[in-house]
Scaffold this active site. Structure first.
Site, PDB file in Angstrom:
ATOM      1  N   ASP A 136      33.419  51.458  22.725  1.00  0.00           N
ATOM      2  CA  ASP A 136      34.524  52.019  21.938  1.00  0.00           C
ATOM      3  C   ASP A 136      33.940  53.188  21.133  1.00  0.00           C
ATOM      4  OD1 ASP A 136      36.863  52.575  20.599  1.00  0.00           O
ATOM      5  OD2 ASP A 136      36.770  50.818  19.292  1.00  0.00           O
ATOM      6  N   HIS A 178      34.901  44.212  12.771  1.00  0.00           N
ATOM      7  CA  HIS A 178      34.334  43.617  13.986  1.00  0.00           C
ATOM      8  C   HIS A 178      32.975  44.229  14.301  1.00  0.00           C
ATOM      9  CE1 HIS A 178      37.143  46.964  14.861  1.00  0.00           C
ATOM     10  NE2 HIS A 178      36.086  47.437  15.503  1.00  0.00           N
ATOM     11  N   GLN A 225      34.813  43.414  21.057  1.00  0.00           N
ATOM     12  CA  GLN A 225      34.652  43.626  19.610  1.00  0.00           C
ATOM     13  C   GLN A 225      35.099  42.390  18.829  1.00  0.00           C
ATOM     14  OE1 GLN A 225      37.104  47.163  19.738  1.00  0.00           O
ATOM     15  NE2 GLN A 225      35.414  48.435  19.025  1.00  0.00           N
ATOM     16  N   ARG A 266      34.318  55.157   4.939  1.00  0.00           N
ATOM     17  CA  ARG A 266      35.657  54.965   5.521  1.00  0.00           C
ATOM     18  C   ARG A 266      35.693  53.536   6.046  1.00  0.00           C
ATOM     19  NH1 ARG A 266      37.583  54.669  10.812  1.00  0.00           N
ATOM     20  NH2 ARG A 266      39.678  55.412  11.221  1.00  0.00           N
ATOM     21  N   ASP A 271      37.046  51.035   8.257  1.00  0.00           N
ATOM     22  CA  ASP A 271      37.782  51.032   9.517  1.00  0.00           C
ATOM     23  C   ASP A 271      38.670  49.785   9.624  1.00  0.00           C
ATOM     24  OD1 ASP A 271      38.041  52.119  12.310  1.00  0.00           O
ATOM     25  OD2 ASP A 271      37.221  50.149  12.805  1.00  0.00           O
ATOM     26  N   LEU A 330      41.009  42.130   7.961  1.00  0.00           N
ATOM     27  CA  LEU A 330      39.739  41.456   7.654  1.00  0.00           C
ATOM     28  C   LEU A 330      39.807  39.935   7.633  1.00  0.00           C
ATOM     29  CD1 LEU A 330      38.019  43.688   4.979  1.00  0.00           C
ATOM     30  CD2 LEU A 330      37.981  43.815   7.468  1.00  0.00           C
ATOM     31  N   GLU A 336      41.898  36.208   8.209  1.00  0.00           N
ATOM     32  CA  GLU A 336      42.963  35.561   8.986  1.00  0.00           C
ATOM     33  C   GLU A 336      43.450  34.304   8.262  1.00  0.00           C
ATOM     34  OE1 GLU A 336      39.842  36.155  10.325  1.00  0.00           O
ATOM     35  OE2 GLU A 336      40.435  38.072  11.185  1.00  0.00           O
ATOM     36  N   GLU A 371      41.289  52.947   6.097  1.00  0.00           N
ATOM     37  CA  GLU A 371      42.066  53.207   7.307  1.00  0.00           C
ATOM     38  C   GLU A 371      43.024  52.035   7.481  1.00  0.00           C
ATOM     39  OE1 GLU A 371      42.236  53.761  12.079  1.00  0.00           O
ATOM     40  OE2 GLU A 371      41.117  52.155  11.157  1.00  0.00           O
ATOM     41  N   ASP A 398      41.380  59.700  17.273  1.00  0.00           N
ATOM     42  CA  ASP A 398      42.186  58.717  17.998  1.00  0.00           C
ATOM     43  C   ASP A 398      43.403  59.392  18.606  1.00  0.00           C
ATOM     44  OD1 ASP A 398      40.634  56.429  17.571  1.00  0.00           O
ATOM     45  OD2 ASP A 398      41.468  56.154  15.561  1.00  0.00           O
TER      46      ASP A 398
HETATM   47  C1  GLC Z   1      39.869  52.449  14.315  1.00  0.00           C
HETATM   48  C2  GLC Z   1      39.198  53.666  14.898  1.00  0.00           C
HETATM   49  C3  GLC Z   1      39.312  53.642  16.399  1.00  0.00           C
HETATM   50  C4  GLC Z   1      38.698  52.370  16.930  1.00  0.00           C
HETATM   51  C5  GLC Z   1      39.320  51.142  16.261  1.00  0.00           C
HETATM   52  C6  GLC Z   1      38.563  49.893  16.568  1.00  0.00           C
HETATM   53  O1  GLC Z   1      41.236  52.468  14.497  1.00  0.00           O
HETATM   54  O2  GLC Z   1      39.747  54.830  14.345  1.00  0.00           O
HETATM   55  O3  GLC Z   1      38.706  54.757  16.984  1.00  0.00           O
HETATM   56  O4  GLC Z   1      38.864  52.277  18.323  1.00  0.00           O
HETATM   57  O5  GLC Z   1      39.307  51.278  14.853  1.00  0.00           O
HETATM   58  O6  GLC Z   1      37.313  49.931  15.939  1.00  0.00           O
END
Ligand code: GLC
Length: 555
Positions: A73, A116, A182, A212, A214, A219, A221, A256, A322
């Protein structure tokens, strides 16, 4: 000096709330510049290009993941959080890069892929073999069946059928919100929380200025929920922030959270979670406004966005690494945007469009400028995606989102001046389609052309820097008698900037209601011309198609 003092010494001093004035340049080390000629970009190459980045007028760099990773990824599948992938260089190269960026007053935000790991991470390899119920096993989320958490949506709908995958070694299913390679970390395990803090400290000691976070809504559950934005996740973020605040109050967290504005807003907490969060719903509405030739989509979404804590700031963007996600629109809006901007179905991925900005705009310079003018003047810190400053194209024949991650086009030399390796060794192929090829679109040519997109961007960012109103000011929409025109005032103390944009493909006239500004003279920012003073009548303006004005309002 202890570690924290040393880290603080490496960081830029001064400028509290620097993130409010940030202009962020997002890039991939892999695709920026290859210094050692192996076909893959690296930290030495990036450091060598810092003068270019500084010349743009940005003050922050956001690096895509550069950690050791099987790269299934593109690096968001991390196998070691505390090292640099050898293809990109060493920790020493990273440190040299951070120091060189700081020497140019540029801050550095790195990725923290908290949700992950890669299934190749030693934690996962250990967990799958560890006894059920042991702390090692509990680094991840396991189940004997694949029907738990059934209310949780699937994110990568094009590739994944379930959020559970069977692990033959563990003889159990493991939970994953993204690709099946992942596995999600288990933040109910205090050891995992501790690992996160250790990782943060590792990079803080190198002087990074921000993280950042992600995929942050996923996070923690809990059964019988949709497993997004749980109070437990917010509690964890408050804990992370408190730890950061204690020693590094100038370091920021950027969320994010691909969510509606009110849910995304929760990631600011009461000013005690993240400092910044992406405004995902605004992004597609800028494209919608242009397609519908109407100011409405932008005005509506920003009116529906509540104010945020004083020390916080939105991050706003047009494109990134993305797909242009269409999750935060209604189904009919999504279909409309797909039809408008991705008639060629190969450009669609999951719930989005995997294209760069310039091809989305059919290379129409007027619309590219207009969207950037909005990006640079709507509330929030703008994020500029590498290559968009020169109008780079994409390659939808590449898999996944690789088409928008191709090497930076520096010149018309071999490999676009990105690398001296033989072309088949490059991390990703250079764009060769004639319209967007490096022969037609590259930094060197645009640097030499006073009318280039690149020089236009620099000018706009220069103007933006002069007006704190644009980065920190309030927002007030201006009443108009023409829906094609979006107009707003940004004000900070005495600094007042009036923005007006014609979203239509035809010339337009408008009258702006500017109560309280009678007697003010609008001074056009790009050229410095004074326009007639605002009188008692509504203020008339005329526009060419897709034209825009930035005015400083002078008494
Ligand atoms: C976020 C990232 C993306 C990635 C996903 C999983 O959304 O911007 O590129 O595939 O997380 O890690």
């Amino acid at each position: 000096m202890n570690d924290d003092e040393q880290a603080a010494g490496k960081r830029l001093s001064g400028a509290r709330l620097w993130h409010k004035d940030a202009v962020i340049y997002q890039l991939h080390v892999k695709s920026f510049y290859d210094a050692d000629g192996d076909g893959v970009g690296d930290f030495c190459g990036l450091t060598g290009k810092l003068d270019y980045i500084a010349s743009l007028g940005v003050n922050t760099i956001w690096l895509l993941p550069f950690y050791p990773s099987p790269r299934r990824d593109d690096g968001y599948d991390i196998s070691d959080y505390r090292d640099v992938s050898p293809e990109y260089g060493s920790i020493a190269d990273f440190q040299a890069f951070v120091d060189a960026a700081h020497a140019r007053q540029i801050r550095v935000i790195i990725e923290l892929v908290v949700n992950h790991t890669s299934d190749e991470h030693p934690w996962f390899q250990r967990a799958r073999r560890a006894p059920v119920g042991s702390p090692e096993r509990d680094y991840y989320v396991w189940s004997d069946t694949d029907d738990k958490f059934s209310e949780t949506r699937i994110i990568f709908v094009d590739t994944e059928k379930s959020n559970w995958s069977w692990d033959p070694v563990a003889q159990a299913y493991y939970w994953h919100r993204f690709y099946s390679h992942q596995p999600d970390l288990n933040y109910r395990n205090p050891d995992v929380v501790n690992e996160l803090l250790v990782t943060m400290n590792f990079w803080l000691a190198k002087g990074v200025d921000g993280f950042r976070l992600d995929a942050i809504p996923h996070l923690v559950e809990r059964e019988h929920t949709d497993n997004e934005n749980l109070p437990e996740t917010h509690a964890l973020l408050k804990h992370v922030r408190a730890n950061l605040e204690a020693k590094h109050p100038e370091v920021i967290l950027l969320a994010e959270a691909n969510l509606w504005q009110e849910e995304a807003r929760e990631y600011f907490g009461d000013g005690d979670e993240c400092h910044m969060a992406f405004h995902f719903p605004l992004m597609p509405r800028m494209f919608m406004a242009l397609a519908k030739q109407s100011a409405k989509p932008i005005k509506t979404i920003l009116r529906q966005t509540s104010s945020i804590p004083d020390d916080c700031q939105w991050a706003i963007f047009l494109r990134n690494h993305d797909e242009l996600t269409l999750e935060m629109v209604t189904e009919s809006e999504r279909n409309f945007l797909w039809e408008t901007y991705a008639a060629d179905k190969r450009a669609r991925l999951n719930l989005g469009i995997r294209r760069r900005l310039s091809p989305l705009m059919d290379q129409d310079r007027r619309r590219i400028e207009l969207l950037h003018m909005l990006l640079f003047s709507l509330p929030g810190s703008p994020v500029l995606y590498y290559g968009d400053e020169i109008g780079m194209g994409d390659n939808i024949d590449l898999g996944d989102r690789d088409g928008v991650r191709t090497p930076m086009q520096w010149s018309d030399h071999q490999n676009a001046g990105f690398s001296t390796a033989s072309p088949h060794k490059l991390a990703l192929p250079i764009i060769s389609d004639p319209q967007f090829s490096y022969a037609a679109i590259n930094v060197a040519d645009q640097q030499g052309d006073p009318h280039s997109l690149l020089n236009w961007m620099k000018q706009m960012l220069r103007l933006r820097r002069r007006h704190e109103a644009v980065s920190r000011g309030s927002l007030r929409f201006v009443k108009t008698d023409n829906e094609c025109v979006l107009s707003y005032l940004r004000a900070f103390g005495d600094d007042i900037v009036l923005c007006a944009a014609n979203l239509s493909e035809t010339p337009q006239a408008v009258r702006l209601a500017l109560p309280g500004l009678e007697g003010y003279v609008p001074v056009e920012l790009c050229g410095g011309a004074s326009f007639p003073a605002v009188g008692r009548e509504n203020y008339p303006l005329t526009f060419q198609p897709y034209a825009y004005f930035w005015f400083a309002m002078r008494r």
